[in-house]
Design an enzyme around this catalytic site. Structure first.
Site, PDB file in Angstrom:
ATOM      1  N   ASP A 148       9.009   1.585  12.228  1.00  0.00           N
ATOM      2  CA  ASP A 148       7.814   0.905  12.753  1.00  0.00           C
ATOM      3  C   ASP A 148       7.501   1.342  14.182  1.00  0.00           C
ATOM      4  OD1 ASP A 148       7.213  -0.536  10.486  1.00  0.00           O
ATOM      5  OD2 ASP A 148       8.469  -2.246  11.062  1.00  0.00           O
ATOM      6  N   ARG A 206       0.830  -1.216   0.000  1.00  0.00           N
ATOM      7  CA  ARG A 206       0.000   0.000   0.000  1.00  0.00           C
ATOM      8  C   ARG A 206       0.858   1.257   0.000  1.00  0.00           C
ATOM      9  NH1 ARG A 206      -2.828  -4.651   1.795  1.00  0.00           N
ATOM     10  NH2 ARG A 206      -4.921  -4.422   0.919  1.00  0.00           N
ATOM     11  N   SER A 207       2.176   1.092   0.152  1.00  0.00           N
ATOM     12  CA  SER A 207       3.036   2.278   0.296  1.00  0.00           C
ATOM     13  C   SER A 207       2.960   3.227  -0.903  1.00  0.00           C
ATOM     14  CB  SER A 207       4.481   1.851   0.559  1.00  0.00           C
ATOM     15  OG  SER A 207       4.561   1.215   1.813  1.00  0.00           O
ATOM     16  N   LYS A 226      14.018  -7.281   4.896  1.00  0.00           N
ATOM     17  CA  LYS A 226      14.225  -6.420   6.074  1.00  0.00           C
ATOM     18  C   LYS A 226      15.460  -6.777   6.901  1.00  0.00           C
ATOM     19  CE  LYS A 226       9.525  -4.800   6.956  1.00  0.00           C
ATOM     20  NZ  LYS A 226       8.602  -4.475   8.047  1.00  0.00           N
ATOM     21  N   TYR A 260      -4.018  -5.332  10.509  1.00  0.00           N
ATOM     22  CA  TYR A 260      -4.984  -4.400   9.908  1.00  0.00           C
ATOM     23  C   TYR A 260      -5.811  -5.042   8.810  1.00  0.00           C
ATOM     24  CZ  TYR A 260      -1.298  -3.739   6.431  1.00  0.00           C
ATOM     25  OH  TYR A 260      -0.328  -3.948   5.489  1.00  0.00           O
TER      26      TYR A 260
END
Ligand code: ATR
Length: 278
Positions: A104, A18-19, A68, A221
């Protein structure tokens, strides 16, 4: 003439991210001459992507699964908090050097501060559910604020003990069967585990003994209203969903790359919410 600033999110796969919608909305809103693109980078191509980064094509970008951890070895510098959290999600490029950081924990705090102002008044005890990768950012965030004891619950007690040893003091590991004993002292509950995804629920987690002013927050979410949040709200407790954390973690990155601190508005939230499942 101003140079067009470019940013990215890299991952593999990356189509679900969604970034681009979040940053694209802000670029348009603030009238910035810039771009933010999703780039699919398979693990074998990550080192080459860093060569491209050092060439100065981009101001920076985000890093998501599965990169990451791998980017640690490729960055020229990684800030200490990202090291403690064990993951880099944001890169900033300056003078041919790539700096890695993690936003985060700021996203978690920004969301909580916006949704439950004053949540940390009087040093509340906190219950954290889950002791995996996502718990680390939440624990680092909580420890940066004035809280009482952090009760860390996990299905596998040994994992909670190890994490508490590493990130303590002030973190007490527990099995879920202890939840109702500690609940009366906890004014914040945070789910960091994957329970809640696709509507799964904690069996036997009794919210009845939480104080009336307790806040229950979920970092899941999708769905937005997890069974945990639905239970909390049905009891009249305040619930904070995980979408806000996703939006707030994007703020520091955008500010680094484009020089404007963007706002998380109801309109932005509505746009992203429209892309989520049920
Ligand atoms: P992440 O990086 O998203 O945190 P993870 O490191 O795999 O993912 O951690 C998942 C967390 O969810 C762990 O705390 C895990 O508990 P265990 O350590 O006991 O595996 C927790 N979790 C996953 N499924 C669960 C379930 N059905 N009930 C309770 N906890 C669960």
């Amino acid at each position: 003439m101003a140079v067009t600033r470019k940013a990215f999110v890299i991952g593999h796969p990356i189509a679900h991210s969604r970034s681009p919608l979040i940053h694209g909305t802000w670029l348009a809103q603030y009238g910035i001459d810039g771009s933010y693109e999703a780039i699919d980078v398979p693990p074998a191509a990550l080192a080459d992507f860093f060569v491209r980064l050092r060439s100065g094509e981009f101001a920076g970008g985000n890093v998501t699964i599965p990169h990451k951890e791998a980017v640690f070895a490729l960055c020229d510098a990684v800030d200490p908090l990202a090291r403690t959290i064990g993951a880099v999600n944001t890169l900033v490029v300056a003078d041919g050097r790539v700096q890695g950081t993690n936003t985060d924990y700021l996203g978690f705090l920004g969301n909580l501060d916006a949704g439950a102002p004053g949540w940390d008044e009087n040093e509340p005890d906190v219950a954290v559910l889950g002791a995996g990768g996502a718990a680390r950012a939440v624990l680092v965030a909580l420890k940066s604020r004035r809280v009482g004891t952090i009760h860390l619950f996990n299905r596998t007690l040994e994992t909670a003990i190890r994490l508490a040893d590493e990130l303590g003091p002030g973190i007490q590991p527990h099995e879920y069967s202890d939840f109702s004993i500690t609940a009366p002292f906890c004014r914040l509950v945070v789910n960091t585990s994957s329970v809640g995804m696709h509507g799964t629920r904690f069996e036997g987690l009794d919210l009845a003994r939480l104080p009336e002013d307790a806040v229950v927050s979920d970092i899941v979410y999708s769905p937005l209203e997890t069974p945990l949040l639905a239970d909390a709200r049905a009891r009249g407790l305040r619930g904070i969903d995980g979408l806000g954390m996703l939006l707030h973690q994007a703020v520091p990155g955008f500010e680094h790359w484009f020089g404007v601190r963007p706002e998380v508005t109801p309109d932005l939230r509505a746009r992203i919410e429209a892309t989520l499942e049920g």
